[in-house]
Design a protein around this motif. Structure first.
Motif, PDB file in Angstrom:
ATOM      1  N   TYR A  40       3.509  -3.288  -1.785  1.00  0.00           N
ATOM      2  CA  TYR A  40       4.612  -2.768  -1.725  1.00  0.00           C
ATOM      3  C   TYR A  40       5.011  -1.332  -1.104  1.00  0.00           C
ATOM      4  CZ  TYR A  40       3.192  -4.253  -7.166  1.00  0.00           C
ATOM      5  OH  TYR A  40       3.446  -4.867  -8.362  1.00  0.00           O
ATOM      6  N   ALA A  58      -1.231  -1.789  -1.464  1.00  0.00           N
ATOM      7  CA  ALA A  58      -0.726  -1.251  -1.479  1.00  0.00           C
ATOM      8  C   ALA A  58       0.682  -1.179  -0.233  1.00  0.00           C
ATOM      9  CB  ALA A  58      -1.676   0.100  -0.920  1.00  0.00           C
ATOM     10  N   ARG A  90      -1.439   4.648  -7.830  1.00  0.00           N
ATOM     11  CA  ARG A  90      -0.764   5.196  -9.189  1.00  0.00           C
ATOM     12  C   ARG A  90       0.123   5.641  -8.991  1.00  0.00           C
ATOM     13  NH1 ARG A  90      -1.791   3.214 -14.333  1.00  0.00           N
ATOM     14  NH2 ARG A  90      -0.728   4.058 -14.314  1.00  0.00           N
ATOM     15  N   SER A  91       0.183   7.141  -7.595  1.00  0.00           N
ATOM     16  CA  SER A  91       0.704   8.240  -7.607  1.00  0.00           C
ATOM     17  C   SER A  91       1.886   7.511  -6.440  1.00  0.00           C
ATOM     18  CB  SER A  91       0.289   8.750  -6.975  1.00  0.00           C
ATOM     19  OG  SER A  91      -0.267   9.789  -7.657  1.00  0.00           O
ATOM     20  N   GLN A  92       1.884   6.388  -6.271  1.00  0.00           N
ATOM     21  CA  GLN A  92       2.861   5.342  -5.265  1.00  0.00           C
ATOM     22  C   GLN A  92       2.563   6.118  -4.134  1.00  0.00           C
ATOM     23  OE1 GLN A  92       6.379   5.675  -7.396  1.00  0.00           O
ATOM     24  NE2 GLN A  92       5.895   3.995  -8.772  1.00  0.00           N
ATOM     25  N   GLU A  93       2.004   6.815  -3.480  1.00  0.00           N
ATOM     26  CA  GLU A  93       1.500   7.178  -2.602  1.00  0.00           C
ATOM     27  C   GLU A  93       0.466   6.043  -1.423  1.00  0.00           C
ATOM     28  OE1 GLU A  93      -1.445  11.095  -2.808  1.00  0.00           O
ATOM     29  OE2 GLU A  93       0.867  12.127  -3.492  1.00  0.00           O
ATOM     30  N   TYR A  94       1.471   5.434  -1.057  1.00  0.00           N
ATOM     31  CA  TYR A  94       0.892   4.125  -0.592  1.00  0.00           C
ATOM     32  C   TYR A  94       0.377   3.717   0.442  1.00  0.00           C
ATOM     33  CZ  TYR A  94       3.077   1.817  -4.548  1.00  0.00           C
ATOM     34  OH  TYR A  94       4.280   1.643  -5.703  1.00  0.00           O
ATOM     35  N   THR A  96      -3.049   5.519   0.372  1.00  0.00           N
ATOM     36  CA  THR A  96      -3.784   4.610  -0.366  1.00  0.00           C
ATOM     37  C   THR A  96      -4.407   3.610   0.642  1.00  0.00           C
ATOM     38  OG1 THR A  96      -2.590   4.101  -2.425  1.00  0.00           O
ATOM     39  CG2 THR A  96      -4.082   2.430  -1.697  1.00  0.00           C
ATOM     40  N   SER A 149      12.833  -0.857  -7.969  1.00  0.00           N
ATOM     41  CA  SER A 149      12.092  -1.232  -9.489  1.00  0.00           C
ATOM     42  C   SER A 149      12.941  -1.337 -10.473  1.00  0.00           C
ATOM     43  CB  SER A 149      11.646   0.524  -9.421  1.00  0.00           C
ATOM     44  OG  SER A 149      12.571   1.078  -9.642  1.00  0.00           O
TER      45      SER A 149
END
Length: 272
Positions: free
Chosen positions: A115, A112, A78-82, A85, A123
């Motif tokens: 994206y 993850a 959810r923090s876009q820390e793929y 993740t 986006s």
């Protein structure tokens, strides 16, 4: 005087002790996990990540250890820390290979990777991904494929299958992008090989008709009429309404390079 000084010193010491703040009791594992959950409920995922990591450090074998790792996967996503993740999901699967939520960890790792290649502008802007490196997309496809194979009845399997179809189309589009590049520069054998790969490995994608058209035009340019006729026949029989066939049933590729190149084409290396 001595009899007055001692009572005064005693009163000062007692006052200092009374004014010293009491230290707060150490937080329990349950209390610390509740703090992390409160941060996640408030969509404050960076704070939740800090709380969950602290929880893992203090209680590595506690009652919330497994759930904390699962929450950490979600918070990173959810923090876009793929990349984080992916690492968190891999660590969970390595630590709990028989956990009931293993399908969730595998699905989140796939998401993850899915994206990972998206840029900031994707986006809110449609961009062509066919020219990009698809390493992360390939990893995502493998994750989703492993999910639907090992857990076909998982709640996450339907979405994984849908994303696999999308990724296959992107892979086929990437191969055709390279085929166009080679064809525009006169490397017709390389262009044919790329198009043939699409026909052989991505048969159920919408890119197959164009791949057959590239093969036909490439063989014609190489003066291979039999192979060109075979590719054209496959295109006509399987995709009779294809946009790459003209009214006479001949292959028509708008972007295909002309036989003779003009001066401008030679000077600009086919860029114009």
């Amino acid at each position: 005087m001595p009899r007055l000084i001692w009572p005064l010193l005693a009163a000062l010491l007692l006052g200092a002790c009374a004014s010293k703040p009491e230290e707060s009791p150490e937080r329990t594992e349950a209390a610390q996990y509740r703090e992390a959950q409160s941060a996640m409920d408030a969509n404050n995922y960076l704070t939740a990540i800090d709380r969950l990591k602290e929880l893992e450090a203090r209680f590595p074998y506690g009652r919330y250890a497994e759930q904390a790792q699962l929450d950490l996967i979600y918070a990173h996503f959810r923090s876009q820390e793929y990349p984080e993740t992916v690492v968190a999901a891999q660590r969970f699967m390595r630590s709990y290979p028989a956990h009931p939520s293993l399908d969730y960890a595998l699905y989140m790792r796939g998401l993850a990777n899915f994206y990972m290649e998206r840029s900031f502008f994707d986006s809110f802007m449609t961009t062509d991904k066919s020219a990009r490196d698809l390493t992360s997309a390939t990893d995502a496809f493998e994750d989703f494929e492993r999910l639907v194979t090992r857990f076909p009845d998982s709640d996450y399997a339907p979405d994984a299958r849908t994303r696999m179809v999308f990724i296959r189309n992107e892979m086929a589009r990437h191969e055709l992008h390279v085929a166009r590049y080679y064809a525009r520069r006169g490397a017709y054998i390389a262009a044919i090989n790329r198009a043939q790969y699409v026909v052989q490995h991505y048969q159920r994608t919408p890119l197959v008709p164009e791949a057959l058209a590239v093969m036909t035009a490439g063989y014609e340019r190489l003066d291979q009429p039999e192979l060109a006729a075979k590719s054209r026949r496959v295109l006509q029989e399987n995709y009779p309404d294809s946009e790459y066939l003209d009214d006479d049933g001949q292959v028509d590729l708008a972007w295909w390079p002309r036989e003779g190149k003009g001066l401008m084409s030679l000077l600009t290396f086919d860029l114009l």
